[in-house]
Design a protein around this motif. Structure first.
Motif, PDB file in Angstrom:
ATOM      1  N   GLN A  81      -5.435   2.954  11.769  1.00  0.00           N
ATOM      2  CA  GLN A  81      -6.074   2.216  10.678  1.00  0.00           C
ATOM      3  C   GLN A  81      -5.053   1.508   9.789  1.00  0.00           C
ATOM      4  N   ALA A  82      -3.967   2.217   9.482  1.00  0.00           N
ATOM      5  CA  ALA A  82      -2.967   1.679   8.550  1.00  0.00           C
ATOM      6  C   ALA A  82      -1.806   0.982   9.263  1.00  0.00           C
TER       7      ALA A  82
ATOM      8  N   LYS B  69      -7.503   8.133   2.987  1.00  0.00           N
ATOM      9  CA  LYS B  69      -8.293   7.470   4.039  1.00  0.00           C
ATOM     10  C   LYS B  69      -9.100   8.495   4.849  1.00  0.00           C
TER      11      LYS B  69
ATOM     12  N   ASN C 215      -1.851   7.940   0.718  1.00  0.00           N
ATOM     13  CA  ASN C 215      -2.811   6.968   1.250  1.00  0.00           C
ATOM     14  C   ASN C 215      -3.466   7.462   2.539  1.00  0.00           C
ATOM     15  N   SER C 216      -2.692   8.142   3.387  1.00  0.00           N
ATOM     16  CA  SER C 216      -3.255   8.680   4.639  1.00  0.00           C
ATOM     17  C   SER C 216      -4.282   9.760   4.348  1.00  0.00           C
TER      18      SER C 216
ATOM     19  N   THR D 108       2.800   6.854   1.285  1.00  0.00           N
ATOM     20  CA  THR D 108       2.196   6.780   2.624  1.00  0.00           C
ATOM     21  C   THR D 108       1.371   8.025   2.917  1.00  0.00           C
TER      22      THR D 108
END
Length: 743
Positions: A334-335, A375, A371-372, A368
């Motif tokens: 996704q990222a 999500k 954010n992971s 990071t």
């Protein structure tokens, strides 16, 4: 700059001059510190051809007043011949010119220079009597309606009461401008309440500490060996220790410190501590087999944090049972990223636990990881709430995650009428996950308030750098939680390839490993410059040149908006206070109009910092803004904080300081395009590795360290010299101290 010369001053004046009497009208108040009372005024004296520069101390001085003074001539090395005032008496002006200056000085809200001129023209020498006795006549002037008339008469009567309080305080040896706050707290009963128990000032009035109250108490005849003084003194000593970050202090250290400070016998001090315990203002507890004493609010906060952490560690989340073997590859896709092994481990642990910590320095991928996690969890329909201690940190968190983030105070919805947060255990946050960034900044009191508002089924992620300075307020919450071993921790250490190209990041990690930064070579291109100097004067000159010329010219930084000077401390020639005065003169010296209150002069364009939490204004300690306008007629300033304009009355300016230079402590949670850090041996009491590390990691694009090599070396070598006295880590492990009678 402030020099004048009496007719007889052909030879150098000294303090051996005879005491003489001078009187005249105050033409200008060049400087007046409402905190210390120190003034520099220019006076039109009888018998003197030029204006006389006078220095001295008084609680209040206003342009236009007539002063009767006694003192001596002296020759100031820097400013020339001046009149050093030993005694001063101020008289309400009687001349038309003096009345106009007096009314137009901004001391009475609603009257500025323009209306002062009109009032004097209309009513002449009777203007004071009209304001006081027949204020309805003010409405004879165009532009003065009922509202302005009421503002003027209210401000005039308030000034009278404040003046009476000032005279009372001055007559008892206290030169202070806190009379306004005393009046607002106690009203017309101010003098009676202060006489009854002057020590209540230290409890009730912001800006008045024990020493001021004690000085007043001595003048009022309170016995210096009395129990009331001993009780106030031990509270003061514990508050001083909490100001250094301690939640508690060893009983005998508290006793010894209070005995030395107060000159009161040990038995009386012990009796006072027990009396404060009996009145529930202090709480005793054993820490590491040592009897200790807490300020009760700090004890409650620490117990509360431990309780809420344990509460939130239990139960399950709405995303429990997630398949990490699928979730982690999914989030990488996704990222469009590839997580390292340590990042995958951090994501896995955080998704599986209800309360966890993610810590690490700059460039190690905390963003990071966060954010992971977000999500993965949000894909399960979870409601996520993001917050940080400061507005700037919240803004950065929002930018890095793409999610809305707010400050902790705004999230908890402070209610000024109850002086408490609306969000609490009875009215919890509507969230499944609370993410707190820059959590090393959060003190024990605020952490307790925050955690009590998280519902039982909510999860909490604390994100921060445990190697930075601990919170400005008491406690060491993040490090205590980690040290307890009771909370899951993911410590990220790997510096990623892109971050490794930044000398700011590699330099910060090197400092954290105990390595002194490398001195920059002439003409070197880097984002981290280390410039050395032999003495404070050389460092000062280099700093002024770097901030005002070299950085703007070479890199295009705006010296006010982009460059932030970060000093280790406030005091000293290279402290934030002195640097502010010099930088203000260099960068915004010509701005007008100027208003001087509480030792600072402010003008439009000045960079300022809020120094206390003001819940009514929704502005908090550490928020940085810019003076956008000053209305001398209304006695008001407009300050812009991140685009939001906030109104300040001139008597509220003790909440603000200039912010061209701030302390490294105040910079926590913020990032600036460019930071300049002076570091000298005059700062030796604060030279620690985490101080320098915190300062360096505030720089986003460029860091300039200007220091004495010995001072920088000392800072790098000195690792947390004094650990804060807390009991949170032991509480989390189930070790509770015994509460018992101390005597």
């Amino acid at each position: 700059m402030y020099s004048t010369r009496p007719p007889s001053a052909d030879k150098t004046a000294t303090d051996h001059q005879p005491v003489i009497r001078l009187e005249g009208a105050v033409e200008r108040v060049t400087f007046h510190s409402e905190q210390s009372g120190f003034f520099v005024i220019r006076v039109k004296c009888k018998g003197q051809r030029e204006l006389v520069t006078m220095t001295g101390n008084t609680p209040s001085i206003t342009a236009g007043e007539y002063v009767e003074t006694t003192g001596i001539w002296f020759n100031d090395v820097k400013h020339g011949v001046q009149f050093k005032v030993q005694r001063i008496k101020t008289v309400t002006p009687t001349t038309i010119e003096g009345i106009e200056k007096y009314l137009g000085s901004g001391m009475v809200k609603g009257i500025g220079p323009h209306f002062a001129k009109r009032l004097v023209k209309a009513f002449g020498e009777k203007v004071f009597d009209i304001i006081e006795a027949t204020p309805e006549r003010l409405m004879e002037l165009d532009g003065i309606g009922k509202k302005r008339r009421e503002t003027i008469t209210s401000a005039w009567s308030e000034q009278k009461v404040i003046r009476e309080i000032m005279v009372f305080l001055q007559s008892h040896g206290v030169g202070t401008a806190r009379a306004v706050r005393i009046y607002k707290t106690y009203g017309d009963e101010s003098v009676a309440k202060v006489r009854e128990n002057p020590y209540r000032l230290a409890l009730d009035i912001h800006g008045i500490g024990f020493k001021t109250a004690d000085q007043l108490a001595m003048r009022l005849g309170i016995d210096r060996l009395s129990l009331i003084r001993a009780q106030a003194g031990v509270r003061h000593v514990l508050q001083e220790f909490s100001g250094e970050g301690h939640c508690a202090q060893k009983f005998q250290v508290l006793v010894d410190t209070a005995v030395n400070l107060l000159g009161i016998p040990e038995d009386t001090i012990k009796q006072a501590i027990q009396a404060e315990v009996d009145e529930t203002r202090l709480t005793p507890e054993t820490i590491d087999d040592e009897p200790c004493v807490f300020l009760t609010p700090l004890h409650r906060a620490e117990v509360g944090v431990a309780h809420h952490v344990k509460r939130l560690l239990t139960g399950t989340t709405r995303w429990s049972g997630i398949d990490l073997d699928k979730a982690i590859p999914w989030v990488e896709e996704q990222a469009a990223i590839e997580l390292s092994a340590s990042q995958k481990s951090a994501v896995a642990q955080s998704v599986q636990k209800k309360f966890c910590i993610i810590t690490g320095g700059p460039g190690v991928g905390k963003t990071t990881v966060v954010n992971s996690i977000l999500k993965i969890i949000m894909a399960k329909g979870a409601h996520v709430t993001l917050c940080a201690p400061t507005g700037r940190a919240a803004k950065r968190l929002s930018e890095s995650t793409g999610q809305e983030a707010t400050t902790i105070h705004r999230l908890l919805e402070f209610d000024p009428s109850r002086f408490d947060f609306k969000r609490n255990g009875d009215n919890p946050l509507a969230t499944d996950l609370l993410v707190v960034d820059e959590s090393s900044m959060v003190d024990v009191v605020l952490m307790n308030q925050l955690l009590r508002a998280v519902p039982d089924n909510g999860a909490v992620f604390l994100v921060g750098d445990v190697d930075q300075l601990p919170s400005v307020g008491p406690g060491a919450v993040l490090s205590d939680l980690i040290d307890s071993g009771e909370v899951p921790v993911s410590r990220l250490t790997e510096i990623f390839r892109q971050a490794a190209t930044s000398h700011i990041i590699t330099g910060a990690h090197a400092i954290n490993r105990g390595q002194v930064p490398r001195k920059s070579a002439q003409g070197e291109n880097t984002d981290f410059y280390y410039i050395t100097g032999d003495d404070p004067e050389a460092l000062f000159n280099k700093l002024m040149t770097v901030v005002t010329q070299r950085l703007p010219e070479k890199f295009g930084f705006d010296p006010v908006k982009d460059i932030q000077v970060l000093a280790p401390m406030n005091r000293g020639g290279l402290g934030a206070r002195s640097l502010n005065v010099a930088l203000q003169a260099a960068l915004n010296g010509d701005a007008h109009p100027k208003v001087t209150r509480f030792g600072w002069t402010f003008a439009p364009g000045d960079k300022v910092i809020q120094t206390v939490n003001n819940y009514d204004k929704d502005v908090f300690n550490g928020d940085i803004g810019t003076v956008s306008s000053i209305d001398m007629e209304e006695g008001e300033l407009m300050i812009a904080f991140d685009g939001r304009r906030v109104n300040y009355q001139v008597n509220e300016l003790d909440e603000l300081s200039l912010a061209y230079g701030i302390t490294i402590h105040k910079s926590q949670g913020s990032e600036y395009p460019c930071v300049v850090i002076p570091m000298a041996m005059q700062h030796f009491t604060l030279l620690e590795r985490n101080l320098l590390y915190t300062g360096v990691t505030r720089g986003k694009q460029l860091v300039v360290l200007i220091g004495q090599a010995k001072a920088v070396g000392m800072a790098v070598r000195n690792v947390k010299s004094a650990r804060r006295i807390t009991h949170l880590s032991a509480r989390l492990r189930g070790v509770s101290g015994n509460q018992q009678t101390l005597l």
